[in-house]
Design an enzyme around this catalytic site. Structure first.
Site, PDB file in Angstrom:
ATOM      1  CD  GLU A 145      -5.491   7.483   9.664  1.00  0.00           C
ATOM      2  OE1 GLU A 145      -5.047   8.561  10.089  1.00  0.00           O
ATOM      3  OE2 GLU A 145      -5.167   6.376  10.122  1.00  0.00           O
ATOM      4  NE  ARG A 193      -3.453   2.572   2.380  1.00  0.00           N
ATOM      5  CZ  ARG A 193      -3.587   3.407   3.408  1.00  0.00           C
ATOM      6  NH1 ARG A 193      -3.108   3.105   4.595  1.00  0.00           N
ATOM      7  NH2 ARG A 193      -4.242   4.538   3.248  1.00  0.00           N
ATOM      8  CE1 TYR A 202      -0.470   2.735  13.277  1.00  0.00           C
ATOM      9  CE2 TYR A 202      -2.442   3.806  12.443  1.00  0.00           C
ATOM     10  CZ  TYR A 202      -1.171   3.305  12.235  1.00  0.00           C
ATOM     11  OH  TYR A 202      -0.599   3.379  10.985  1.00  0.00           O
ATOM     12  CG  ASN A 234      -5.761   3.332   8.336  1.00  0.00           C
ATOM     13  OD1 ASN A 234      -5.804   2.373   7.575  1.00  0.00           O
ATOM     14  ND2 ASN A 234      -5.366   4.532   7.952  1.00  0.00           N
ATOM     15  CD  GLU A 292      -2.159   4.072   7.897  1.00  0.00           C
ATOM     16  OE1 GLU A 292      -1.945   4.530   9.044  1.00  0.00           O
ATOM     17  OE2 GLU A 292      -2.344   4.785   6.908  1.00  0.00           O
ATOM     18  CG  HIS A 309      -1.669   8.859   3.193  1.00  0.00           C
ATOM     19  ND1 HIS A 309      -1.786   7.496   3.436  1.00  0.00           N
ATOM     20  CD2 HIS A 309      -1.326   9.405   4.383  1.00  0.00           C
ATOM     21  CE1 HIS A 309      -1.505   7.246   4.711  1.00  0.00           C
ATOM     22  NE2 HIS A 309      -1.217   8.393   5.306  1.00  0.00           N
TER      23      HIS A 309
HETATM   24  C1  FCB Z   1      -1.924   7.275  10.593  1.00  0.00           C
HETATM   25  C2  FCB Z   1      -1.515   7.808   9.232  1.00  0.00           C
HETATM   26  C3  FCB Z   1      -0.173   7.331   8.765  1.00  0.00           C
HETATM   27  C4  FCB Z   1       0.823   7.251   9.901  1.00  0.00           C
HETATM   28  C5  FCB Z   1       0.259   6.512  11.089  1.00  0.00           C
HETATM   29  C6  FCB Z   1       1.200   6.350  12.242  1.00  0.00           C
HETATM   30  O1  FCB Z   1      -2.824   8.146  11.186  1.00  0.00           O
HETATM   31  O2  FCB Z   1      -2.471   7.455   8.257  1.00  0.00           O
HETATM   32  O3  FCB Z   1       0.247   8.160   7.712  1.00  0.00           O
HETATM   33  O4  FCB Z   1       1.271   8.502  10.221  1.00  0.00           O
HETATM   34  O5  FCB Z   1      -0.900   7.148  11.523  1.00  0.00           O
END
Ligand code: FCB
Length: 446
Positions: A166, A77, A296, A294, A353, A121
């Site tokens: 995002e 990607r 985290y 995405n 992500e 992006h």
């Molecule tokens: C996300 C972004 C990516 C990167 C990660 C850590 O929010 O999409 O570009 O910065 O965080």
């Protein structure tokens, strides 16, 4: 860690984005983006870092392709920089910009790696920002024009497309919280930007179908998962609202053609409005082929009297954190995915992500990033559980192939499987790179 097997057809990959890795910011006719302007303003990025050189991937295509090949990924990607293709956002096409991505895409295909291409992006051409950026409805139509050029050029070579990465960050983080380019603090403008990024997505999907493009198209919203701090009605309501503010605000319009009622009500109470025009939801909710997710982090949230609209307060939680101070919360990943299935049906999902910032030194040419491996293992475990629970996950892209320009944190927050020395630009695979190589080879963890 117990053994876990993913289907043989599952796509394993890694993610990057143009501004974070390419550098060559003034080469071959590339126009300026909002991130060039923002990062050059004093005080906006830690250490005054910019993406002028970044990982220099613009000049190191072959080297990066070899890394991908060694890693063994089936999918990569990356994103296309709009200002390389149309330097002023809506005018002349820059053939040299397309040629760079030809080299990358053809190189991937030659190695049997499927390109997963993000059209946007975050690097909006600066000339469009000067006309209001995403707060201006016309930007969505400029995006449609740009998308059409890229679709036609890569027809049949790129089969997996993402319109917007995002949209919450594109709008709220950038127009209301001021942390990302263009650095505004205007909630009304953020709501406009949010709506127009969704509109751009819808216009992109409509065009993709009208052009009879082969392949699949989707969008990649950011998700987080919040639990209530206590069982009180107010805290439960605050957690729901928080999830809806960040995640459902972008997913519900795309998959259901509505904004979440609870959140709209909050905005309206505060005197803010969303600039919805007739026909917008029909475009925004055109069927997509997959949803990019995405994920985290997440946490616990409690209702705070007098809270601002965007400032639902998070209480301290005892969770471990990454070196980005984000909670490590793999169960949140499971909840996001199963909740999506419950609310919106079983759409195919690519994890576009997931990854972690940990700062580990290079010692004798090696980076032993054990905490990254542990983070990734626990998230793969959560992902595996969600697949077993019936969530339709097709692939997993780890963020990121290599350390890169982490937006307003510059180069001090590494997320890579490959270490990059930003003085010499030498790439050194970390322990997590070998670990991921094995995961890919064995379709999971042995
Ligand atoms: C996300 C972004 C990516 C990167 C990660 C850590 O929010 O999409 O570009 O910065 O965080």
């Amino acid at each position: 860690m117990t053994q876990m097997q993913f289907p043989k057809s599952f796509y394993w990959g890694v993610s990057t984005s143009a501004y974070q890795i390419e550098g060559a910011s003034e080469e071959d006719g590339r126009g300026a983006s909002i991130w060039d302007v923002f990062s050059h303003q004093p005080g906006k990025v830690v250490g005054g870092d910019t993406g002028d050189i970044a990982c220099d991937s613009y000049h190191r295509v072959e080297e990066d392709l070899d890394l991908l090949d060694t890693l063994g990924v089936g999918m990569y990607r990356f994103s296309i920089a709009w200002p390389r293709i149309i330097p002023d956002g809506s005018g002349e096409i820059n053939r040299l910009g397309l040629a760079y991505y030809d080299q990358l895409v053809d190189g991937l295909l030659a190695k049997g790696i499927l390109p997963l291409c993000t059209l946007y992006h975050w690097d909006l051409p600066q000339s469009l920002q000067e006309k209001g950026g995403w707060a201006n409805r016309q930007t969505a139509f400029a995006f449609e024009h740009y998308a059409g050029i890229v679709f036609e050029h890569f027809r049949g070579r790129i089969m997996h497309w993402i319109t917007i990465n995002e949209p919450w960050c594109v709008s709220f983080l950038s127009y209301a919280l001021g942390q990302h380019a263009p650095g505004l603090t205007d909630l009304q403008a953020a709501l406009e930007a949010a709506h127009h990024t969704l509109l751009a997505h819808g216009l992109g999907v409509k065009l993709f179908r009208a052009m009879n493009m082969p392949g699949q198209i989707g969008i990649a919203p950011n998700t987080e998962w919040f639990e209530p701090e206590t069982d009180s009605i107010d805290d439960r309501e605050a957690a729901l609202r928080r999830n809806e503010f960040i995640t459902d605000w972008f997913i519900a319009p795309v998959l259901k053609g509505i904004y979440p009622a609870r959140v709209i009500e909050k905005y309206n109470q505060g005197g803010y409005t969303v600039p919805i025009k007739d026909g917008d939801f029909e475009l925004i909710s055109l069927p997509i082929d997959f949803l990019g997710i995405n994920y985290y982090t997440g946490g616990r949230v409690r209702s705070t009297p007098g809270e601002g609209i965007l400032e639902l307060q998070e209480t301290f939680t005892p969770m471990d954190k990454t070196d980005f101070h984000w909670n490590i919360y793999p169960d949140g990943f499971y909840h996001v995915l199963t909740d999506l299935k419950e609310k919106f049906g079983n759409i195919p999902i690519y994890i576009t992500e997931n990854g972690a910032c940990f700062i580990d030194p290079i010692v004798d040419g090696q980076v032993q990033d054990k905490r990254r491996i542990a983070y990734l293992e626990s998230h793969l475990d959560a992902l595996h559980r969600s697949v077993q629970a019936g969530v339709n996950v097709q692939g997993y892209m780890c963020w990121s192939l290599m350390d890169n320009f982490e937006w307003s944190f510059g180069y001090c927050k590494p997320f890579g499987l490959v270490h990059v020395d930003f003085q010499t630009l030498i790439r050194t695979p970390k322990a997590s790179f070998s670990w991921y190589q094995r995961v890919i080879r064995h379709h999971g963890l042995e």
